[in-house]
Scaffold this motif. Structure first.
Motif, PDB file in Angstrom:
ATOM      1  N   PRO A  38      -9.484  97.637   5.144  1.00 58.17           N
ATOM      2  CA  PRO A  38     -10.078  96.427   5.720  1.00 58.17           C
ATOM      3  C   PRO A  38      -9.140  95.223   5.691  1.00 58.17           C
ATOM      4  CG  PRO A  38     -11.317  97.178   3.770  1.00 58.17           C
ATOM      5  CD  PRO A  38     -10.266  98.193   4.039  1.00 58.17           C
ATOM      6  N   SER A  39      -8.161  95.234   4.809  1.00 58.49           N
ATOM      7  CA  SER A  39      -7.248  94.087   4.731  1.00 58.49           C
ATOM      8  C   SER A  39      -6.265  94.046   5.900  1.00 58.49           C
ATOM      9  CB  SER A  39      -6.479  94.127   3.413  1.00 58.49           C
ATOM     10  OG  SER A  39      -5.716  95.311   3.339  1.00 58.49           O
ATOM     11  N   VAL A  40      -6.186  95.141   6.635  1.00 58.12           N
ATOM     12  CA  VAL A  40      -5.281  95.168   7.786  1.00 58.12           C
ATOM     13  C   VAL A  40      -6.038  94.685   9.012  1.00 58.12           C
ATOM     14  CG1 VAL A  40      -3.858  96.629   9.274  1.00 58.12           C
ATOM     15  CG2 VAL A  40      -3.955  97.065   6.818  1.00 58.12           C
ATOM     16  N   ARG A  41      -5.581  93.596   9.597  1.00 58.62           N
ATOM     17  CA  ARG A  41      -6.266  93.058  10.772  1.00 58.62           C
ATOM     18  C   ARG A  41      -5.582  93.557  12.036  1.00 58.62           C
ATOM     19  NH1 ARG A  41      -7.674  90.303   6.817  1.00 58.62           N
ATOM     20  NH2 ARG A  41      -5.720  89.283   6.355  1.00 58.62           N
ATOM     21  N   ILE A  42      -6.408  94.050  12.928  1.00 57.29           N
ATOM     22  CA  ILE A  42      -5.898  94.714  14.123  1.00 57.29           C
ATOM     23  C   ILE A  42      -6.449  94.010  15.358  1.00 57.29           C
ATOM     24  CG2 ILE A  42      -5.835  96.899  15.394  1.00 57.29           C
ATOM     25  CD1 ILE A  42      -6.479  98.182  12.529  1.00 57.29           C
ATOM     26  N   PHE A  43      -5.545  93.582  16.233  1.00 53.47           N
ATOM     27  CA  PHE A  43      -5.971  92.909  17.457  1.00 53.47           C
ATOM     28  C   PHE A  43      -5.176  93.442  18.632  1.00 53.47           C
ATOM     29  CE2 PHE A  43      -6.126  89.717  14.015  1.00 53.47           C
ATOM     30  CZ  PHE A  43      -7.492  89.534  13.969  1.00 53.47           C
ATOM     31  N   ARG A  44      -5.782  93.368  19.799  1.00 60.47           N
ATOM     32  CA  ARG A  44      -4.988  93.546  21.009  1.00 60.47           C
ATOM     33  C   ARG A  44      -4.002  92.386  21.060  1.00 60.47           C
ATOM     34  NH1 ARG A  44     -10.170  95.018  22.272  1.00 60.47           N
ATOM     35  NH2 ARG A  44     -10.408  97.032  23.291  1.00 60.47           N
ATOM     36  N   LYS A  45      -2.752  92.729  21.383  1.00 61.68           N
ATOM     37  CA  LYS A  45      -1.709  91.702  21.342  1.00 61.68           C
ATOM     38  C   LYS A  45      -2.037  90.517  22.237  1.00 61.68           C
ATOM     39  CE  LYS A  45       2.254  89.684  20.586  1.00 61.68           C
ATOM     40  NZ  LYS A  45       3.158  89.669  21.678  1.00 61.68           N
ATOM     41  N   GLU A  46      -2.596  90.778  23.416  1.00 59.43           N
ATOM     42  CA  GLU A  46      -2.855  89.671  24.337  1.00 59.43           C
ATOM     43  C   GLU A  46      -3.910  88.710  23.792  1.00 59.43           C
ATOM     44  OE1 GLU A  46      -3.199  92.877  25.006  1.00 59.43           O
ATOM     45  OE2 GLU A  46      -5.008  93.318  26.183  1.00 59.43           O
ATOM     46  N   LEU A  47      -4.847  89.229  22.986  1.00 61.01           N
ATOM     47  CA  LEU A  47      -5.841  88.343  22.378  1.00 61.01           C
ATOM     48  C   LEU A  47      -5.183  87.458  21.324  1.00 61.01           C
ATOM     49  CD1 LEU A  47      -8.643  87.255  21.699  1.00 61.01           C
ATOM     50  CD2 LEU A  47      -9.036  89.265  20.272  1.00 61.01           C
TER      51      LEU A  47
ATOM     52  N   ILE B  72     -21.827  84.433  14.679  1.00 57.81           N
ATOM     53  CA  ILE B  72     -20.757  85.360  14.338  1.00 57.81           C
ATOM     54  C   ILE B  72     -21.216  86.187  13.161  1.00 57.81           C
ATOM     55  CG2 ILE B  72     -18.794  84.019  15.167  1.00 57.81           C
ATOM     56  CD1 ILE B  72     -18.412  83.005  12.328  1.00 57.81           C
ATOM     57  N   GLU B  73     -20.731  87.396  13.115  1.00 54.51           N
ATOM     58  CA  GLU B  73     -21.104  88.282  12.025  1.00 54.51           C
ATOM     59  C   GLU B  73     -19.837  88.815  11.377  1.00 54.51           C
ATOM     60  OE1 GLU B  73     -23.779  91.362  13.227  1.00 54.51           O
ATOM     61  OE2 GLU B  73     -23.818  92.239  11.216  1.00 54.51           O
ATOM     62  N   ILE B  74     -19.696  88.551  10.113  1.00 53.88           N
ATOM     63  CA  ILE B  74     -18.501  88.984   9.396  1.00 53.88           C
ATOM     64  C   ILE B  74     -18.946  89.714   8.134  1.00 53.88           C
ATOM     65  CG2 ILE B  74     -16.365  88.228   8.287  1.00 53.88           C
ATOM     66  CD1 ILE B  74     -17.033  85.543  10.006  1.00 53.88           C
ATOM     67  N   PRO B  75     -18.437  90.902   7.922  1.00 54.21           N
ATOM     68  CA  PRO B  75     -18.835  91.630   6.718  1.00 54.21           C
ATOM     69  C   PRO B  75     -18.474  90.844   5.447  1.00 54.21           C
ATOM     70  CG  PRO B  75     -17.600  93.048   8.221  1.00 54.21           C
ATOM     71  CD  PRO B  75     -17.486  91.650   8.748  1.00 54.21           C
ATOM     72  N   ASP B  76     -19.403  90.811   4.486  1.00 55.67           N
ATOM     73  CA  ASP B  76     -19.144  90.109   3.229  1.00 55.67           C
ATOM     74  C   ASP B  76     -17.851  90.581   2.576  1.00 55.67           C
ATOM     75  OD1 ASP B  76     -21.363  88.586   3.486  1.00 55.67           O
ATOM     76  OD2 ASP B  76     -22.617  89.777   2.139  1.00 55.67           O
ATOM     77  N   ALA B  77     -17.608  91.897   2.693  1.00 53.28           N
ATOM     78  CA  ALA B  77     -16.413  92.457   2.056  1.00 53.28           C
ATOM     79  C   ALA B  77     -15.146  91.810   2.617  1.00 53.28           C
ATOM     80  CB  ALA B  77     -16.361  93.968   2.263  1.00 53.28           C
ATOM     81  N   GLU B  78     -15.182  91.513   3.922  1.00 53.88           N
ATOM     82  CA  GLU B  78     -13.992  90.901   4.516  1.00 53.88           C
ATOM     83  C   GLU B  78     -13.831  89.450   4.052  1.00 53.88           C
ATOM     84  OE1 GLU B  78     -13.313  91.509   8.668  1.00 53.88           O
ATOM     85  OE2 GLU B  78     -11.580  90.167   8.665  1.00 53.88           O
ATOM     86  N   LEU B  79     -14.955  88.742   3.940  1.00 61.48           N
ATOM     87  CA  LEU B  79     -14.882  87.362   3.441  1.00 61.48           C
ATOM     88  C   LEU B  79     -14.280  87.335   2.042  1.00 61.48           C
ATOM     89  CD1 LEU B  79     -18.289  85.773   4.531  1.00 61.48           C
ATOM     90  CD2 LEU B  79     -16.056  85.520   5.594  1.00 61.48           C
ATOM     91  N   ILE B  80     -14.725  88.253   1.217  1.00 59.09           N
ATOM     92  CA  ILE B  80     -14.212  88.296  -0.161  1.00 59.09           C
ATOM     93  C   ILE B  80     -12.746  88.692  -0.171  1.00 59.09           C
ATOM     94  CG2 ILE B  80     -14.410  89.534  -2.366  1.00 59.09           C
ATOM     95  CD1 ILE B  80     -17.505  89.644  -1.685  1.00 59.09           C
ATOM     96  N   GLU B  81     -12.440  89.709   0.627  1.00 53.27           N
ATOM     97  CA  GLU B  81     -11.061  90.205   0.659  1.00 53.27           C
ATOM     98  C   GLU B  81     -10.106  89.127   1.158  1.00 53.27           C
ATOM     99  OE1 GLU B  81      -7.527  91.705   2.132  1.00 53.27           O
ATOM    100  OE2 GLU B  81      -9.070  91.286   3.606  1.00 53.27           O
TER     101      GLU B  81
END
Lengths: 75, 147
Positions: A38-47, B72-81
């Motif tokens: 979950p710590s890895v954030r993934i986006f389309r590059k154009e976004l 907006i909806e963000i998982p709590d786990a992500e907020l904490i992380e």
């Protein structure tokens, strides 16, 4: 740049934790599956680029425009 | 008195409680992590002023003022992380306004809201992968639309 050839359903592992799977490939479309922590954030590059550009426009000269903005907002 | 060097003509009094730490920076400004959330002096706008580059500041607004249906909806786990889940209150949600052509056109970036935790004094810009919310939602100038 590292260039790898993969067939459908073949995978790539990055840094032990990120798994990329080629799910489907048709003509010029490739469907990719990504499994990552979950710590890895993934986006389309154009976004991501669009957000970068918007921030760069929004982040400079903001204060000098604010007074004019107020007039418009309260119309 | 310690002051913040800002774009405003007069130095803004610095208050430790106004500090917000953006561990990841903001897209386009990834190296800037220290900001202050200050009153713009013009309601309903706030100012997010960089403490590292005085020429960088963002005008913020409560998105619910311009788009009552916003969510907006963000998982709590992500907020904490991501370091903004601590504290007893939900993070404050704000969006960045973009002013173009001498403020004749104002848009709000609803797709990448800021989440600010006033208790832990941390913030992030959260990019919504879903394009349901516009990066350039018209606030004024080019005609309104429902959101």
């Amino acid at each position: 740049m590292l260039i790898l050839t993969r067939k459908k359903n073949e995978e790539i592992i990055i840094d032990h934790t990120i798994k990329i799977t080629v799910i489907e490939s048709t003509n010029d479309h490739v469907k990719i599956g990504i499994e990552a922590p979950p710590s890895v954030r993934i986006f389309r590059k154009e976004l991501y680029s669009a957000i970068e550009n918007e921030n760069k426009i929004a982040g400079v000269n903001a204060v000098s425009s604010l007074k004019q903005a107020h007039l418009h907002f309260d119309k | 008195m310690k002051t913040i060097d800002s774009q405003t003509a007069q130095p803004v009094p610095a208050d430790e409680r106004q500090r917000i730490f953006f561990k990841e920076g903001l897209p386009g400004f990834e190296t800037l992590t220290e900001f202050a959330l200050i009153d713009s002096g013009q309601e309903p706008f706030f100012l997010l002023q960089s403490l590292e580059r005085s020429e960088v500041a963002f005008i913020l607004i409560d998105p619910f003022l311009i788009c009552p249906d916003y969510e907006i909806e963000i998982p709590d786990a992500e907020l904490i992380e991501r370091g903004i889940g601590g504290g007893t209150q939900s993070p404050l949600v704000m969006v960045i306004l973009t002013l173009r052509d001498h403020a004749s056109s104002i848009t709000a970036n609803l797709q990448a809201p800021l989440l600010l935790n006033r208790e832990t004094q941390t913030g992030i810009q959260y990019i919504i992968n879903d394009s349901k919310w516009s990066i350039r939602y018209p606030v004024s100038g080019s005609g309104g639309s429902s959101c």
